[in-house]
Design an enzyme around this catalytic site. Structure first.
Site, short mmCIF file in Angstrom:
data_model
loop_
_atom_site.label_atom_id
_atom_site.label_comp_id
_atom_site.label_asym_id
_atom_site.label_seq_id
_atom_site.Cartn_x
_atom_site.Cartn_y
_atom_site.Cartn_z
N GLU A 97 0.83 -1.20 0.00
CA GLU A 97 0.00 0.00 0.00
C GLU A 97 0.86 1.25 0.00
O GLU A 97 1.98 1.25 0.49
CB GLU A 97 -0.93 -0.02 1.22
CG GLU A 97 -2.03 -1.03 1.00
CD GLU A 97 -2.62 -1.58 2.27
OE1 GLU A 97 -3.73 -2.09 2.20
OE2 GLU A 97 -1.97 -1.51 3.32
N CYS A 151 3.54 8.49 1.01
CA CYS A 151 4.21 7.51 1.88
C CYS A 151 4.32 6.21 1.10
O CYS A 151 3.31 5.68 0.63
CB CYS A 151 3.36 7.35 3.14
SG CYS A 151 3.95 6.09 4.26
N CYS A 158 7.70 -7.13 6.70
CA CYS A 158 8.94 -6.61 7.28
C CYS A 158 9.52 -7.65 8.22
O CYS A 158 8.80 -8.35 8.93
CB CYS A 158 8.66 -5.32 8.06
SG CYS A 158 10.16 -4.57 8.75
N CYS A 162 8.73 -5.54 14.98
CA CYS A 162 8.28 -4.63 16.04
C CYS A 162 6.86 -5.03 16.49
O CYS A 162 6.01 -5.30 15.64
CB CYS A 162 8.29 -3.19 15.55
SG CYS A 162 9.91 -2.69 14.92
N CYS A 165 3.47 -3.23 15.25
CA CYS A 165 3.34 -2.91 13.83
C CYS A 165 2.80 -4.08 13.03
O CYS A 165 3.31 -5.21 13.14
CB CYS A 165 4.72 -2.50 13.30
SG CYS A 165 4.76 -2.26 11.52
N CYS A 382 -0.15 5.01 10.28
CA CYS A 382 1.13 4.31 10.45
C CYS A 382 0.92 2.92 11.03
O CYS A 382 0.19 2.75 11.99
CB CYS A 382 2.03 5.04 11.45
SG CYS A 382 2.48 6.67 11.01
N1 SAH Z 1 10.33 0.45 8.96
C1 SAH Z 1 10.51 1.83 9.07
C2 SAH Z 1 9.51 2.65 8.30
C3 SAH Z 1 8.07 2.23 8.31
S1 SAH Z 1 7.11 2.43 9.72
C4 SAH Z 1 10.54 2.23 10.51
O1 SAH Z 1 10.18 1.46 11.37
O2 SAH Z 1 10.95 3.37 10.78
C5 SAH Z 1 6.80 4.17 9.89
C6 SAH Z 1 6.58 4.58 11.36
O3 SAH Z 1 5.34 4.08 11.87
C7 SAH Z 1 7.66 4.04 12.27
O4 SAH Z 1 8.10 5.03 13.17
C8 SAH Z 1 6.93 2.95 13.00
O5 SAH Z 1 7.54 2.63 14.20
C9 SAH Z 1 5.57 3.53 13.15
N2 SAH Z 1 4.53 2.53 13.46
C10 SAH Z 1 4.50 1.24 13.12
N3 SAH Z 1 3.38 0.66 13.58
C11 SAH Z 1 2.69 1.62 14.22
C12 SAH Z 1 1.43 1.64 14.90
N4 SAH Z 1 0.67 0.55 15.00
N5 SAH Z 1 1.02 2.81 15.42
C13 SAH Z 1 1.78 3.93 15.33
N6 SAH Z 1 2.96 3.95 14.70
C14 SAH Z 1 3.42 2.81 14.14
FE1 SF4 Z 2 9.28 -3.01 10.21
FE2 SF4 Z 2 7.08 -2.03 11.30
FE3 SF4 Z 2 9.31 -2.19 12.74
FE4 SF4 Z 2 9.15 -0.39 10.74
S1 SF4 Z 2 7.91 -0.43 12.61
S2 SF4 Z 2 10.85 -1.80 11.20
S3 SF4 Z 2 7.88 -1.55 9.30
S4 SF4 Z 2 8.18 -3.93 11.91
#
Ligand code: SAH
Ligand code: SF4
Length: 399
Positions: A97, A151, A158, A162, A165, A382
């Site tokens: 997306e 974006c 990924c 995390c 996420c 996000c």
């Molecule tokens: N992988 C990269 C970029 C993609 S995520 C990274 O982690 O930086 C973009 C941002 O969204 C990151 O700061 C991530 O930590 C945040 N993010 C991921 N899941 C989220 C969620 N459920 N709620 C709020 N922010 C989130």
């Molecule tokens: Fe990957 Fe989501 Fe962690 Fe970004 S926040 S590194 S997309 S698992």
């Protein structure tokens, strides 16, 4: 001894000079190659039949060679705040997306703003992800185009895992090619309204861009090439969970011109490792060292992203700890109240706690913004990007 030639990049990922050889091989001249690049990148035309200043034989052969239609937009969902989420499908059927986020100022948008999740008078609040891009951004001019931030994704899923996420929970299905990454912008541009202009690109969609370094770096070169899309590097921001060697590489390869956003989410190793397993490999001390070494131009700042997760990293004492950790670094802090995901019971803190966290950082002397939730009604916030795709897959499988 001649060095072996590097393999040719896929068509949509070729720089102008890399089109010269293929253009000749298809019966054209070297300068036709540069024309092809401009058709694709500057005008967004990927149908060779429409490249009217090319000889017709070359157009036919270019069409036969293929590789220009790497994406298909299968759905566009528009939120009440005009945020649009595009579901794009690649040749092998994998989907990712990409999100178009219009600026909230300007005449057309007034009266259409989505309510911010924790808006309060006098509270410093970020407009949206666009604010990660340019510190000295002037507001949209009255009557001027509405500036859009796009974006984009860099991986299908990924590998970083995390816990908050959706992409992380899903795991890595595959890397995206540089052509697929840049195609999101080409295809996204087609969905812009007449009064909109693409202004910023943020690598904050699905995936960890620095875990797909070569493709990301090539996409950065393509996006910023002056004969193509022509976005200046400082209007492009790469967000990373903190892959230390690749942060150094990015800094060296682009002279610090590309905007950097770091997903920090905690100010001590124990908390951070619980939220982000990558912290075991690159703990905070190492990461901070990499940030200090990033060749940031004067007056630019690194964006620190901090997703607030209730009960995990949201205590005001953690904000003070964060303040101490970041001391001396040119940063601004973006707080992102966690967007709920299906795979987890974790969630955002309440508004009072979010404001207290922000207040503690402001008291410590930092610029600190709370990221407004955009595109809520289309699950475009996000960390939610993988979710819809996953749900859809389940539905398709059952049919
Ligand atoms: N992988 C990269 C970029 C993609 S995520 C990274 O982690 O930086 C973009 C941002 O969204 C990151 O700061 C991530 O930590 C945040 N993010 C991921 N899941 C989220 C969620 N459920 N709620 C709020 N922010 C989130
Ligand atoms: Fe990957 Fe989501 Fe962690 Fe970004 S926040 S590194 S997309 S698992």
């Amino acid at each position: 001894m001649t060095r072996p030639r590097p393999p040719l990049a896929p068509p949509l990922a070729r720089l102008p000079e890399e089109w010269e050889g293929p253009a000749r091989a298809l019966g054209g001249r070297a300068f036709h190659g540069r024309q092809i690049f401009r058709w694709i990148m500057a005008r967004g035309i990927t149908d060779p039949g429409k490249m009217t200043d090319l000889p017709s034989g070359l157009r036919t052969k270019l069409g036969e060679a293929g590789g220009l239609s790497v994406l298909e937009t299968t759905a566009v969902r528009r939120a009440a705040d005009h945020t649009r989420k595009l579901l794009v499908r690649m040749a092998d059927g994998a989907t990712v997306e990409t999100v178009l986020i219009p600026g909230v100022t300007g005449p057309r948008r007034r009266g259409h703003e989505a309510p911010a999740s924790v808006a309060e008078p006098g509270v410093e609040e970020d407009a949206d992800a666009a604010a990660a891009v340019d510190d000295e951004e002037e507001p949209d001019a009255e009557g001027g185009p509405v500036r859009v931030t796009q974006c984009i994704s860099t991986q299908v899923g990924c590998a970083m895992g995390c816990v908050f996420c959706a992409s992380g929970v899903a795991g890595l299905a595959r890397q995206m090619g540089p052509d697929e990454i840049v195609a999101q912008v080409l295809w996204g541009r087609r969905e812009l309204d007449a009064d909109e202009q693409l202004r910023n690109v943020v690598f904050m969609g699905m995936g960890e861009p620095l875990h797909n370094y070569d493709a990301t770096a090539r996409a950065l070169r393509l996006l910023s090439h002056p004969d193509g899309i022509g976005l200046s590097s400082r209007r492009i921001t790469v967000s990373t969970s903190g892959l230390v060697p690749e942060i150094a590489r990015l800094g060296a390869d682009f002279g610090g011109q590309v905007g950097l956003a770091i997903s920090l989410h905690a100010a001590d190793d124990e908390t951070r490792t619980r939220l982000m397993p990558i912290n075991k490999k690159y703990p905070l001390a190492t990461l901070m060292e990499a940030l200090r070494a990033y060749p940031l131009p004067r007056r630019r700042r690194i964006t620190i992203e901090y997703t607030l997760v209730a009960g995990r990293n949201d205590d005001p004492s953690e904000a003070r700890k964060l303040g101490r950790l970041l001391r001396g670094l040119p940063v601004k802090v973006n707080l992102i109240p966690m967007n709920p995901i299906e795979a987890s019971t974790l969630g955002p803190p309440d508004a009072g706690r979010i404001l207290a966290f922000q207040g503690a950082l402001i008291d410590a002397g930092y610029s600190c913004f709370i990221r407004r939730r955009r595109g809520d009604d289309v699950d475009a916030a996000c960390g939610q990007l993988a979710l819809l795709g996953a749900r859809r897959k389940v539905r398709v499988n059952r049919e």
